[in-house]
Scaffold this motif. Structure first.
Motif, PDB file in Angstrom:
ATOM      1  N   ARG A  59      39.993  17.025  34.138  1.00  0.00           N
ATOM      2  CA  ARG A  59      39.486  17.181  32.986  1.00  0.00           C
ATOM      3  C   ARG A  59      40.068  16.223  31.950  1.00  0.00           C
ATOM      4  O   ARG A  59      39.270  15.516  31.398  1.00  0.00           O
ATOM      5  CB  ARG A  59      39.871  18.393  32.345  1.00  0.00           C
ATOM      6  CG  ARG A  59      39.115  18.784  30.862  1.00  0.00           C
ATOM      7  CD  ARG A  59      39.330  20.228  30.167  1.00  0.00           C
ATOM      8  NE  ARG A  59      38.908  20.306  28.974  1.00  0.00           N
ATOM      9  CZ  ARG A  59      39.713  20.393  27.823  1.00  0.00           C
ATOM     10  NH1 ARG A  59      41.070  20.568  27.990  1.00  0.00           N
ATOM     11  NH2 ARG A  59      39.383  20.350  26.606  1.00  0.00           N
ATOM     12  N   ASN A  62      38.788  12.573  32.491  1.00  0.00           N
ATOM     13  CA  ASN A  62      37.449  12.566  32.217  1.00  0.00           C
ATOM     14  C   ASN A  62      37.184  12.539  30.824  1.00  0.00           C
ATOM     15  O   ASN A  62      36.319  12.068  30.115  1.00  0.00           O
ATOM     16  CB  ASN A  62      36.855  13.315  33.270  1.00  0.00           C
ATOM     17  CG  ASN A  62      36.685  12.683  34.618  1.00  0.00           C
ATOM     18  OD1 ASN A  62      35.645  12.002  34.994  1.00  0.00           O
ATOM     19  ND2 ASN A  62      37.315  13.244  35.522  1.00  0.00           N
ATOM     20  N   GLU A  63      37.905  13.656  30.156  1.00  0.00           N
ATOM     21  CA  GLU A  63      37.414  14.064  28.830  1.00  0.00           C
ATOM     22  C   GLU A  63      38.627  13.816  28.026  1.00  0.00           C
ATOM     23  O   GLU A  63      38.425  13.783  26.554  1.00  0.00           O
ATOM     24  CB  GLU A  63      36.984  15.602  28.915  1.00  0.00           C
ATOM     25  CG  GLU A  63      35.915  16.054  29.658  1.00  0.00           C
ATOM     26  CD  GLU A  63      35.716  17.366  29.516  1.00  0.00           C
ATOM     27  OE1 GLU A  63      35.623  18.130  28.466  1.00  0.00           O
ATOM     28  OE2 GLU A  63      35.258  18.251  30.553  1.00  0.00           O
ATOM     29  N   PHE A  97      30.000  10.683  29.924  1.00  0.00           N
ATOM     30  CA  PHE A  97      30.433  10.534  30.896  1.00  0.00           C
ATOM     31  C   PHE A  97      29.591   9.289  31.749  1.00  0.00           C
ATOM     32  O   PHE A  97      28.598   9.250  31.851  1.00  0.00           O
ATOM     33  CB  PHE A  97      30.561  11.450  32.026  1.00  0.00           C
ATOM     34  CG  PHE A  97      31.327  12.801  31.730  1.00  0.00           C
ATOM     35  CD1 PHE A  97      32.685  12.747  31.334  1.00  0.00           C
ATOM     36  CD2 PHE A  97      30.625  14.121  31.211  1.00  0.00           C
ATOM     37  CE1 PHE A  97      33.372  13.820  30.955  1.00  0.00           C
ATOM     38  CE2 PHE A  97      31.275  15.310  30.888  1.00  0.00           C
ATOM     39  CZ  PHE A  97      32.827  15.052  30.648  1.00  0.00           C
ATOM     40  N   THR A 103      33.376  10.655  37.615  1.00  0.00           N
ATOM     41  CA  THR A 103      32.862  11.757  37.327  1.00  0.00           C
ATOM     42  C   THR A 103      32.275  12.747  38.492  1.00  0.00           C
ATOM     43  O   THR A 103      32.232  14.095  38.198  1.00  0.00           O
ATOM     44  CB  THR A 103      31.426  11.494  36.403  1.00  0.00           C
ATOM     45  OG1 THR A 103      31.918  10.494  35.497  1.00  0.00           O
ATOM     46  CG2 THR A 103      30.872  12.552  35.846  1.00  0.00           C
ATOM     47  N   VAL A 129      28.878  18.773  32.676  1.00  0.00           N
ATOM     48  CA  VAL A 129      29.148  17.416  33.175  1.00  0.00           C
ATOM     49  C   VAL A 129      27.889  16.704  33.537  1.00  0.00           C
ATOM     50  O   VAL A 129      27.821  15.711  33.368  1.00  0.00           O
ATOM     51  CB  VAL A 129      30.354  17.351  33.986  1.00  0.00           C
ATOM     52  CG1 VAL A 129      30.368  16.202  35.126  1.00  0.00           C
ATOM     53  CG2 VAL A 129      31.586  18.066  33.816  1.00  0.00           C
ATOM     54  N   THR A 133      25.945  13.218  31.866  1.00  0.00           N
ATOM     55  CA  THR A 133      25.970  11.991  32.773  1.00  0.00           C
ATOM     56  C   THR A 133      24.533  11.388  32.937  1.00  0.00           C
ATOM     57  O   THR A 133      24.241  10.430  32.995  1.00  0.00           O
ATOM     58  CB  THR A 133      26.602  12.507  33.976  1.00  0.00           C
ATOM     59  OG1 THR A 133      27.960  13.017  33.649  1.00  0.00           O
ATOM     60  CG2 THR A 133      27.176  11.215  34.902  1.00  0.00           C
TER      61      THR A 133
END
Length: 193
Positions: A59, A62-63, A97, A103, A129, A133
């Motif tokens: 996480r 990516n976040e 993303f 991802t 997610v 994306t």
């Protein structure tokens, strides 16, 4: 003592050339499926915990952690590039993303954790997610996936993870809006392929 080419321990620095060492860890090399299988084969609870922890860890790269410093870094690294691209008349996708293997591996790690714990929060996050994306009406030509193949080949890893999400939802008999969105998006991209 040796680690993979993408991560290294402090001991690795003593025995290898620094310029040949990788960096990391990074979400583009976050692979959890083997640990899940190892747990299933051996019952090793450390492998199970590590698989679940990888989904939680993925996480952050990516976040992010949502700190002020991180946001400033994001403005410098990403937002200024977007402004330049808009200024040059380029089309931009407004997704959180990137369409890349990081991802895809994040999505896959969430599904592996779900497979072990059966906690719906992992499926819900996986759906989020996907929606953050790709979409079923994307004008894919603007993704420029074929103009710089070396930089963009990894979208196929993400699509494989979307297919895993679809199969997981089917196996749980959850043919809901999240399933439909993922399926329509997947079909849109695979038809383009």
């Amino acid at each position: 003592r040796h680690c993979t080419h993408r991560t290294f321990s402090k001991y690795h620095m003593e025995i290898d050339h620094v310029e040949q060492s990788g960096g990391g860890p990074g979400s583009e090399h976050c692979y959890s499926k083997g640990l899940k299988y190892y747990y299933w084969l051996t019952g090793n609870t450390t492998a199970k915990k590590t698989t679940i922890n990888l989904a939680k860890w993925a996480r952050y790269p990516n976040e992010g952690s949502n700190t002020l410093i991180e946001r400033l870094f994001s403005v410098i690294k990403h937002d200024l590039k977007k402004i330049k691209r808009i200024k040059n008349g380029e089309y931009l996708f407004n997704y959180q993303f990137p369409l890349n293997r990081g991802t895809g591996n994040y999505l896959s790690s969430l599904l592996e954790a779900y497979d072990l714990e059966r906690d719906k929060k992992y499926l819900d996050k996986a759906s989020s997610v996907i929606k953050s994306t790709i979409g079923p009406t994307d004008d894919i030509q603007y993704r420029q996936l074929m103009t710089d193949i070396e930089s963009f080949w990894h979208y196929t890893i993400f699509l494989q993870s979307v297919l895993l999400f679809i199969k997981t939802k089917e196996s749980e008999n959850e043919i809901d809006q999240d399933y439909q969105y993922a399926l329509q998006s997947f079909c849109h991209y695979t038809q383009w392929l």
